[in-house]
Design a protein around this motif. Structure first.
Motif, PDB file in Angstrom:
ATOM      1  N   LEU A  41       0.776  -1.338   0.127  1.00  0.00           N
ATOM      2  CA  LEU A  41      -0.030   0.081   0.003  1.00  0.00           C
ATOM      3  C   LEU A  41       0.852   1.095  -0.124  1.00  0.00           C
ATOM      4  N   THR A  42       2.401   1.083   0.164  1.00  0.00           N
ATOM      5  CA  THR A  42       3.133   2.247  -0.004  1.00  0.00           C
ATOM      6  C   THR A  42       2.756   3.432   1.141  1.00  0.00           C
ATOM      7  N   VAL A  43       2.489   2.914   2.209  1.00  0.00           N
ATOM      8  CA  VAL A  43       2.101   3.743   3.371  1.00  0.00           C
ATOM      9  C   VAL A  43       2.620   3.536   4.803  1.00  0.00           C
ATOM     10  N   ASN A  44       2.959   4.689   5.537  1.00  0.00           N
ATOM     11  CA  ASN A  44       3.158   4.263   6.835  1.00  0.00           C
ATOM     12  C   ASN A  44       1.914   4.370   7.610  1.00  0.00           C
ATOM     13  N   SER A  45       1.771   3.347   8.452  1.00  0.00           N
ATOM     14  CA  SER A  45       0.563   2.877   9.017  1.00  0.00           C
ATOM     15  C   SER A  45       0.544   2.905  10.473  1.00  0.00           C
ATOM     16  N   GLU A  46      -0.326   3.517  11.199  1.00  0.00           N
ATOM     17  CA  GLU A  46      -0.562   3.378  12.567  1.00  0.00           C
ATOM     18  C   GLU A  46      -1.957   2.679  12.984  1.00  0.00           C
ATOM     19  N   MET A  47      -1.935   1.489  13.634  1.00  0.00           N
ATOM     20  CA  MET A  47      -3.104   1.101  13.703  1.00  0.00           C
ATOM     21  C   MET A  47      -3.289   0.241  15.212  1.00  0.00           C
ATOM     22  N   GLU A  48      -4.460   0.564  15.609  1.00  0.00           N
ATOM     23  CA  GLU A  48      -4.905  -0.074  16.785  1.00  0.00           C
ATOM     24  C   GLU A  48      -6.035  -0.924  16.291  1.00  0.00           C
ATOM     25  N   LEU A  49      -5.547  -2.182  16.093  1.00  0.00           N
ATOM     26  CA  LEU A  49      -6.320  -3.525  15.554  1.00  0.00           C
ATOM     27  C   LEU A  49      -7.471  -3.960  16.452  1.00  0.00           C
ATOM     28  N   LYS A  50      -8.432  -3.179  16.919  1.00  0.00           N
ATOM     29  CA  LYS A  50      -9.732  -3.793  17.563  1.00  0.00           C
ATOM     30  C   LYS A  50     -10.910  -2.779  17.296  1.00  0.00           C
ATOM     31  N   VAL A  51     -11.946  -3.289  17.253  1.00  0.00           N
ATOM     32  CA  VAL A  51     -13.188  -2.471  16.961  1.00  0.00           C
ATOM     33  C   VAL A  51     -13.145  -1.172  17.857  1.00  0.00           C
ATOM     34  N   GLU A  52     -13.438  -0.059  17.113  1.00  0.00           N
ATOM     35  CA  GLU A  52     -13.271   1.252  17.469  1.00  0.00           C
ATOM     36  C   GLU A  52     -11.825   1.838  17.634  1.00  0.00           C
ATOM     37  N   GLY A  53     -11.057   0.798  17.340  1.00  0.00           N
ATOM     38  CA  GLY A  53      -9.366   1.471  17.395  1.00  0.00           C
ATOM     39  C   GLY A  53      -9.108   2.194  16.097  1.00  0.00           C
ATOM     40  N   GLN A  54      -8.369   3.225  16.368  1.00  0.00           N
ATOM     41  CA  GLN A  54      -7.881   4.324  15.356  1.00  0.00           C
ATOM     42  C   GLN A  54      -6.914   3.746  14.540  1.00  0.00           C
ATOM     43  N   LEU A  55      -6.941   4.379  13.112  1.00  0.00           N
ATOM     44  CA  LEU A  55      -5.758   3.829  12.057  1.00  0.00           C
ATOM     45  C   LEU A  55      -5.537   5.581  11.746  1.00  0.00           C
ATOM     46  N   ALA A  56      -4.521   5.216  11.248  1.00  0.00           N
ATOM     47  CA  ALA A  56      -3.822   6.555  10.384  1.00  0.00           C
ATOM     48  C   ALA A  56      -2.929   5.985   9.153  1.00  0.00           C
ATOM     49  N   PHE A  57      -3.014   6.243   7.939  1.00  0.00           N
ATOM     50  CA  PHE A  57      -2.189   5.818   6.814  1.00  0.00           C
ATOM     51  C   PHE A  57      -1.689   7.270   6.446  1.00  0.00           C
ATOM     52  N   GLY A  67      -9.034   7.033  10.328  1.00  0.00           N
ATOM     53  CA  GLY A  67     -10.387   5.998  10.404  1.00  0.00           C
ATOM     54  C   GLY A  67     -10.392   5.350  11.783  1.00  0.00           C
ATOM     55  N   LYS A  68     -11.266   4.462  11.614  1.00  0.00           N
ATOM     56  CA  LYS A  68     -11.521   3.686  12.836  1.00  0.00           C
ATOM     57  C   LYS A  68     -11.931   2.293  12.488  1.00  0.00           C
ATOM     58  N   PHE A  69     -11.518   1.350  13.064  1.00  0.00           N
ATOM     59  CA  PHE A  69     -12.084  -0.138  12.805  1.00  0.00           C
ATOM     60  C   PHE A  69     -13.427  -0.141  13.059  1.00  0.00           C
ATOM     61  N   THR A  70     -14.159  -0.692  12.089  1.00  0.00           N
ATOM     62  CA  THR A  70     -15.567  -0.871  12.562  1.00  0.00           C
ATOM     63  C   THR A  70     -16.172  -2.574  12.674  1.00  0.00           C
ATOM     64  N   LYS A  71     -15.443  -3.263  12.045  1.00  0.00           N
ATOM     65  CA  LYS A  71     -15.458  -4.742  12.106  1.00  0.00           C
ATOM     66  C   LYS A  71     -14.085  -5.538  11.867  1.00  0.00           C
ATOM     67  N   ILE A  72     -13.984  -6.468  12.673  1.00  0.00           N
ATOM     68  CA  ILE A  72     -12.556  -7.317  12.608  1.00  0.00           C
ATOM     69  C   ILE A  72     -12.897  -8.676  13.070  1.00  0.00           C
ATOM     70  N   ASP A  73     -12.862  -9.571  11.942  1.00  0.00           N
ATOM     71  CA  ASP A  73     -13.347 -10.790  12.168  1.00  0.00           C
ATOM     72  C   ASP A  73     -11.891 -11.771  11.529  1.00  0.00           C
ATOM     73  N   PRO A  74     -11.055 -11.869  12.535  1.00  0.00           N
ATOM     74  CA  PRO A  74      -9.785 -12.564  11.829  1.00  0.00           C
ATOM     75  C   PRO A  74     -10.008 -13.836  11.586  1.00  0.00           C
ATOM     76  N   PRO A  75      -9.418 -14.552  10.655  1.00  0.00           N
ATOM     77  CA  PRO A  75      -8.796 -14.034   9.497  1.00  0.00           C
ATOM     78  C   PRO A  75      -9.872 -13.798   8.289  1.00  0.00           C
ATOM     79  N   TYR A  76     -11.150 -13.393   8.542  1.00  0.00           N
ATOM     80  CA  TYR A  76     -12.105 -13.355   7.427  1.00  0.00           C
ATOM     81  C   TYR A  76     -12.453 -11.803   6.802  1.00  0.00           C
ATOM     82  N   GLU A  77     -12.634 -11.061   7.872  1.00  0.00           N
ATOM     83  CA  GLU A  77     -13.126  -9.947   7.523  1.00  0.00           C
ATOM     84  C   GLU A  77     -12.722  -8.707   8.272  1.00  0.00           C
TER      85      GLU A  77
END
Length: 159
Positions: A41-57, A67-77
């Motif tokens: 993705l050629t991006v420097n990312s910061e991610m808090e990988l949990k629902v409502e967790g923040q992300l920045a690219f 943005g923020k994570f709205t759904k996490i269902d590893p490893p499918y969604e």
């Protein structure tokens, strides 16, 4: 392999489907791990990988997506909001499905505000191509010229 633009409830949705010759778990790591994402993705990312967790690219050209994570269902969604100055608020959704010999990746990017859809079609198209190259451990450099070619292609289809 090419992206499609769908209309639903007045929103435009960029949609891609790809078959990847890799296990779902490997593809999941590539789309959810900052180190892996930096390659395709050629991006420097910061991610808090949990629902409502923040992300920045953050891209080298200064573009930023928050943005923020709205759904996490590893490893499918994996689903997250995407907010950037040029395209406004949108939603990115990744779905992975086991198939014989690999997995099926389905990516949708739903736009709630105006966005230059051919740019997103071209960008996601090439980034997904590079994702496959990264998964095959053959990555050397990102093909920016290919993005320009794909942008012309998608722009001509949409006019």
């Amino acid at each position: 392999m090419d992206g499609k633009v769908l209309q639903m409830d007045g929103h435009r949705i960029v949609s891609f489907e790809r078959f990847l010759k890799h296990p779902v778990e490997k593809v999941w790591r590539a789309i959810s791990n900052p180190e892996q994402m930096s390659k395709w993705l050629t991006v420097n990312s910061e991610m808090e990988l949990k629902v409502e967790g923040q992300l920045a690219f953050r891209w080298e050209n200064g573009d930023v997506v928050e943005g923020k994570f709205t759904k996490i269902d590893p490893p499918y969604e994996l689903e997250y909001t995407w907010l950037e100055q040029t395209s406004g608020y949108s939603l990115v959704r990744w779905r992975l499905k086991n198939e014989v010999g690999g997995c099926r990746l389905h990516l949708t990017h739903t736009f709630y505000e105006s966005a230059v859809v051919p740019d997103f079609l071209a960008g996601w198209h090439v980034h997904l191509d590079v994702l496959d190259v990264v998964l095959n451990e053959q990555f050397t450099r990102f093909p920016w010229e290919r993005v320009k070619e794909m942008r012309k292609k998608y722009a001509s289809i949409m006019t």
